[in-house]
Scaffold this motif. Structure first.
Motif, PDB file in Angstrom:
ATOM      1  N   MET A   1       0.840  -1.192   0.000  1.00 52.51           N
ATOM      2  CA  MET A   1       0.000   0.000   0.000  1.00 52.51           C
ATOM      3  C   MET A   1       0.879   1.249   0.000  1.00 52.51           C
ATOM      4  SD  MET A   1      -2.881  -1.190  -0.126  1.00 52.51           S
ATOM      5  CE  MET A   1      -2.724  -2.899  -0.565  1.00 52.51           C
ATOM      6  N   ASP A   2       1.145   1.790  -1.201  1.00 56.19           N
ATOM      7  CA  ASP A   2       1.978   2.969  -1.261  1.00 56.19           C
ATOM      8  C   ASP A   2       1.347   3.976  -2.202  1.00 56.19           C
ATOM      9  OD1 ASP A   2       4.437   1.297  -3.390  1.00 56.19           O
ATOM     10  OD2 ASP A   2       2.356   1.824  -3.700  1.00 56.19           O
ATOM     11  N   VAL A   3       2.143   4.907  -2.691  1.00 55.68           N
ATOM     12  CA  VAL A   3       1.592   5.968  -3.522  1.00 55.68           C
ATOM     13  C   VAL A   3       1.004   5.428  -4.821  1.00 55.68           C
ATOM     14  CG1 VAL A   3       3.714   6.481  -4.786  1.00 55.68           C
ATOM     15  CG2 VAL A   3       2.079   8.317  -4.299  1.00 55.68           C
ATOM     16  N   LEU A   4       1.399   4.225  -5.222  1.00 54.54           N
ATOM     17  CA  LEU A   4       0.807   3.620  -6.404  1.00 54.54           C
ATOM     18  C   LEU A   4      -0.704   3.504  -6.269  1.00 54.54           C
ATOM     19  CD1 LEU A   4       1.035   2.231  -9.148  1.00 54.54           C
ATOM     20  CD2 LEU A   4       1.434   0.083  -7.936  1.00 54.54           C
ATOM     21  N   GLU A   5      -1.180   3.228  -5.044  1.00 52.72           N
ATOM     22  CA  GLU A   5      -2.616   3.115  -4.829  1.00 52.72           C
ATOM     23  C   GLU A   5      -3.321   4.413  -5.208  1.00 52.72           C
ATOM     24  OE1 GLU A   5      -3.932   0.383  -4.203  1.00 52.72           O
ATOM     25  OE2 GLU A   5      -2.192  -0.769  -3.583  1.00 52.72           O
ATOM     26  N   PHE A 224      -6.391  -6.663  -4.769  1.00 48.31           N
ATOM     27  CA  PHE A 224      -7.719  -7.134  -4.423  1.00 48.31           C
ATOM     28  C   PHE A 224      -8.595  -5.976  -3.959  1.00 48.31           C
ATOM     29  CE2 PHE A 224      -4.947 -10.773  -4.020  1.00 48.31           C
ATOM     30  CZ  PHE A 224      -5.696 -11.811  -4.543  1.00 48.31           C
ATOM     31  N   PHE A 225      -9.905  -6.205  -4.021  1.00 45.36           N
ATOM     32  CA  PHE A 225     -10.831  -5.188  -3.563  1.00 45.36           C
ATOM     33  C   PHE A 225     -10.796  -5.022  -2.050  1.00 45.36           C
ATOM     34  CE2 PHE A 225     -12.473  -5.285  -7.779  1.00 45.36           C
ATOM     35  CZ  PHE A 225     -13.037  -4.043  -7.958  1.00 45.36           C
ATOM     36  N   ASP A 226     -10.392  -6.038  -1.318  1.00 45.87           N
ATOM     37  CA  ASP A 226     -10.123  -5.860   0.109  1.00 45.87           C
ATOM     38  C   ASP A 226      -8.592  -5.884   0.256  1.00 45.87           C
ATOM     39  OD1 ASP A 226     -10.173  -8.509  -0.697  1.00 45.87           O
ATOM     40  OD2 ASP A 226     -10.776  -9.277   1.256  1.00 45.87           O
ATOM     41  N   PRO A 227      -7.968  -4.719   0.140  1.00 48.49           N
ATOM     42  CA  PRO A 227      -6.525  -4.639  -0.081  1.00 48.49           C
ATOM     43  C   PRO A 227      -5.665  -5.116   1.072  1.00 48.49           C
ATOM     44  CG  PRO A 227      -7.412  -2.471   0.409  1.00 48.49           C
ATOM     45  CD  PRO A 227      -8.584  -3.390   0.248  1.00 48.49           C
ATOM     46  N   PHE A 228      -6.225  -5.206   2.276  1.00 48.08           N
ATOM     47  CA  PHE A 228      -5.424  -5.644   3.425  1.00 48.08           C
ATOM     48  C   PHE A 228      -5.541  -7.144   3.656  1.00 48.08           C
ATOM     49  CE2 PHE A 228      -6.690  -1.209   4.769  1.00 48.08           C
ATOM     50  CZ  PHE A 228      -5.471  -0.637   4.416  1.00 48.08           C
ATOM     51  N   ARG A 229      -6.198  -7.843   2.728  1.00 50.73           N
ATOM     52  CA  ARG A 229      -6.481  -9.260   2.936  1.00 50.73           C
ATOM     53  C   ARG A 229      -5.252 -10.055   3.371  1.00 50.73           C
ATOM     54  NH1 ARG A 229      -8.842 -12.724  -2.003  1.00 50.73           N
ATOM     55  NH2 ARG A 229     -10.362 -11.030  -1.916  1.00 50.73           N
ATOM     56  N   GLU A 230      -4.147  -9.880   2.675  1.00 50.05           N
ATOM     57  CA  GLU A 230      -2.964 -10.671   2.989  1.00 50.05           C
ATOM     58  C   GLU A 230      -2.304 -10.250   4.298  1.00 50.05           C
ATOM     59  OE1 GLU A 230       0.501  -9.833   0.428  1.00 50.05           O
ATOM     60  OE2 GLU A 230      -0.773  -8.305  -0.514  1.00 50.05           O
ATOM     61  N   PHE A 231      -2.744  -9.125   4.871  1.00 53.93           N
ATOM     62  CA  PHE A 231      -2.136  -8.627   6.100  1.00 53.93           C
ATOM     63  C   PHE A 231      -3.026  -8.787   7.324  1.00 53.93           C
ATOM     64  CE2 PHE A 231      -0.543  -5.796   2.633  1.00 53.93           C
ATOM     65  CZ  PHE A 231       0.771  -6.238   2.643  1.00 53.93           C
ATOM     66  N   TYR A 232      -4.242  -9.315   7.155  1.00 51.09           N
ATOM     67  CA  TYR A 232      -5.192  -9.365   8.258  1.00 51.09           C
ATOM     68  C   TYR A 232      -4.583  -9.986   9.520  1.00 51.09           C
ATOM     69  CZ  TYR A 232      -9.176  -8.016   5.307  1.00 51.09           C
ATOM     70  OH  TYR A 232     -10.050  -7.344   4.493  1.00 51.09           O
ATOM     71  N   ASP A 233      -3.877 -11.080   9.354  1.00 46.51           N
ATOM     72  CA  ASP A 233      -3.350 -11.777  10.531  1.00 46.51           C
ATOM     73  C   ASP A 233      -2.263 -10.987  11.237  1.00 46.51           C
ATOM     74  OD1 ASP A 233      -5.073 -13.862  10.090  1.00 46.51           O
ATOM     75  OD2 ASP A 233      -3.622 -15.103   9.012  1.00 46.51           O
ATOM     76  N   GLU A 234      -1.505 -10.222  10.508  1.00 43.65           N
ATOM     77  CA  GLU A 234      -0.378  -9.509  11.111  1.00 43.65           C
ATOM     78  C   GLU A 234      -0.734  -8.104  11.594  1.00 43.65           C
ATOM     79  OE1 GLU A 234       2.242  -7.154   7.888  1.00 43.65           O
ATOM     80  OE2 GLU A 234       2.196  -9.313   7.523  1.00 43.65           O
ATOM     81  N   MET A 235      -1.849  -7.565  11.145  1.00 41.04           N
ATOM     82  CA  MET A 235      -2.205  -6.202  11.535  1.00 41.04           C
ATOM     83  C   MET A 235      -2.543  -6.163  13.023  1.00 41.04           C
ATOM     84  SD  MET A 235      -4.491  -5.145   8.186  1.00 41.04           S
ATOM     85  CE  MET A 235      -4.837  -3.449   8.665  1.00 41.04           C
ATOM     86  N   PRO A 236      -1.916  -5.245  13.782  1.00 37.79           N
ATOM     87  CA  PRO A 236      -2.159  -5.180  15.231  1.00 37.79           C
ATOM     88  C   PRO A 236      -3.618  -4.839  15.530  1.00 37.79           C
ATOM     89  CG  PRO A 236      -0.220  -3.892  14.610  1.00 37.79           C
ATOM     90  CD  PRO A 236      -0.926  -4.242  13.346  1.00 37.79           C
ATOM     91  N   ARG A 237      -4.085  -5.299  16.647  1.00 38.93           N
ATOM     92  CA  ARG A 237      -5.434  -4.941  17.112  1.00 38.93           C
ATOM     93  C   ARG A 237      -5.378  -3.873  18.205  1.00 38.93           C
ATOM     94  NH1 ARG A 237      -5.528  -8.235  12.765  1.00 38.93           N
ATOM     95  NH2 ARG A 237      -7.526  -9.329  12.530  1.00 38.93           N
ATOM     96  N   GLU A 238      -4.200  -3.555  18.691  1.00 38.74           N
ATOM     97  CA  GLU A 238      -4.050  -2.459  19.648  1.00 38.74           C
ATOM     98  C   GLU A 238      -4.005  -1.160  18.841  1.00 38.74           C
ATOM     99  OE1 GLU A 238      -2.871   0.588  21.980  1.00 38.74           O
ATOM    100  OE2 GLU A 238      -1.420  -0.163  20.501  1.00 38.74           O
TER     101      GLU A 238
END
Length: 369
Positions: A1-5, A224-238
């Motif tokens: 997710m960078d300026v390309l988006e 993908f249309f849900d762009p964080f899909r591959e990061f869901y597990d690693e994204m912090p919940r705090e």
């Protein structure tokens, strides 16, 4: 997710005229991605959420204007805004996502209204491409403006590894013509000559597992249309850690206005897991300057005001607003405005530059090909 988006959002604009409104911003973005393969230009999902293909160009371009500085008002979200976000997070956690059964789809319908400025000196009638009057206009040189409304639907199957359907066939409707009334016929000529700039008559696509249609000859990136899909597990919940994660992956540094826009659009689709949506709502409470702008029935509007520095022809201030349904905690709309410091001969100051409303529902079928 960078300026390309951001560039992808510009290139996917439902009304390409809106994407070219701020030339300095576009050039900045294109320069930043000069080393990246370019995407085939075609209309994409008008995003309230699909960041991977977000075509909210009118918003995105405004968020990277040269000279944009820190949000005004305060160094943190107001206590009232934090209370609204905390309550919304609680409602999302306690609520239930729509149940999508076998053969059914989650339909994400986004109704959008966008402003296109028109430069009479580059009248489309005198241009072989029928777009010059819209592609070269700014607030300083525009004699007229057109406000249009469009609708696009994204159908998400219960099993997200299946085929998603994107329906982009409805032509944009002209709502208002401001200033020089010749802007209206000029817009019609552009839409007739280039229908995919207004809506795509053939704009229904099958997207395997929600994969954005990229030209394999130009890029091998999976988007993908849900762009964080591959990061869901690693994204912090705090929340504080998640804010840092967003800043790192969106390369936004301290730009609160961009984070506010990107995050609220991501929340609008309800595609992220519940616990991640809850944490992301709390992240909004960590952004400086966010405050409550008003309440209307069950809807509370949050607002972020950002001063625009030298180099912006849009005025002195960008005002971003997001509407939250307090009954469900979900985001149902957002808009961006430039209320001060601009010429009003073409566009009244109280007309938002862009407006979205989001409706999520379960339907029994998707459009067929």
């Amino acid at each position: 997710m960078d300026v390309l988006e951001l560039v992808r959002e510009i290139e996917n604009a439902p009304d390409d005229a809106a994407a070219t409104r701020i030339a300095a911003s576009r050039l900045t973005l294109l320069a930043a991605t000069a080393e990246r393969p370019r995407r085939r230009v075609r209309p994409g999902w008008v995003w309230g959420g699909a960041l991977g293909t977000a075509s909210a160009a009118a918003v995105v371009t405004t968020l990277v204007i040269a000279g944009t500085v820190a949000p005004v008002v305060s160094e943190s979200a107001s206590a009232a805004a934090v209370a609204v976000l905390n309550d919304a997070a609680g409602k999302v956690m306690a609520g239930e996502d729509p149940a999508v059964g076998p053969g059914q789809y989650l339909r994400i319908r986004e109704t959008y209204e966008l402003v296109s400025l028109w430069d009479a000196d580059a009248d489309a009638a005198t241009s072989d491409e029928y777009v010059a009057g819209f592609n070269t206009s700014t607030f300083e040189n525009a004699e007229g403006a057109v406000r249009t409304r469009g609708v696009r639907d994204l159908y998400v199957p219960g099993d997200r590894s299946g085929d998603w359907i994107l329906d982009d066939r409805v032509p944009n409707e002209v709502l208002d013509v401001y200033g020089d009334q010749a802007a209206g016929p000029a817009y019609d000529r552009m839409a007739d000559a280039y229908p995919n700039r207004d809506a795509d008559p053939d704009g229904i696509e099958r997207l395997p597992a929600g994969l954005q249609s990229w030209d394999p000859e130009e890029t091998s990136d999976d988007r993908f249309f849900d762009p964080f899909r591959e990061f869901y597990d690693e994204m912090p919940r705090e929340p504080a850690q998640l804010l840092a994660w967003y800043r790192q992956h969106l390369t936004t540094s301290e730009d609160g206005s961009y984070l506010f826009s990107y995050i609220t659009r991501a929340l609008g689709t309800d595609l992220m897991p519940v616990d991640l949506r809850v944490a992301t709502l709390h992240v909004l409470g960590l952004l400086g300057g966010v405050d409550v702008a008003g309440r209307s029935g069950a809807v509370t509007t949050l607002e972020l005001r950002t001063r625009l520095g030298e180099g912006s022809d849009l005025g002195e201030e960008l005002v971003q607003q997001v509407d939250i349904d307090t009954a469900s905690g979900r985001i149902i709309g957002y808009r961006d405005s430039y209320p001060t410091g601009r010429s009003t001969r073409a566009l009244p100051a109280d007309v938002p530059w862009s407006t979205w409303s989001i409706e999520v529902s379960v339907v029994d079928e998707a459009p067929s090909f």
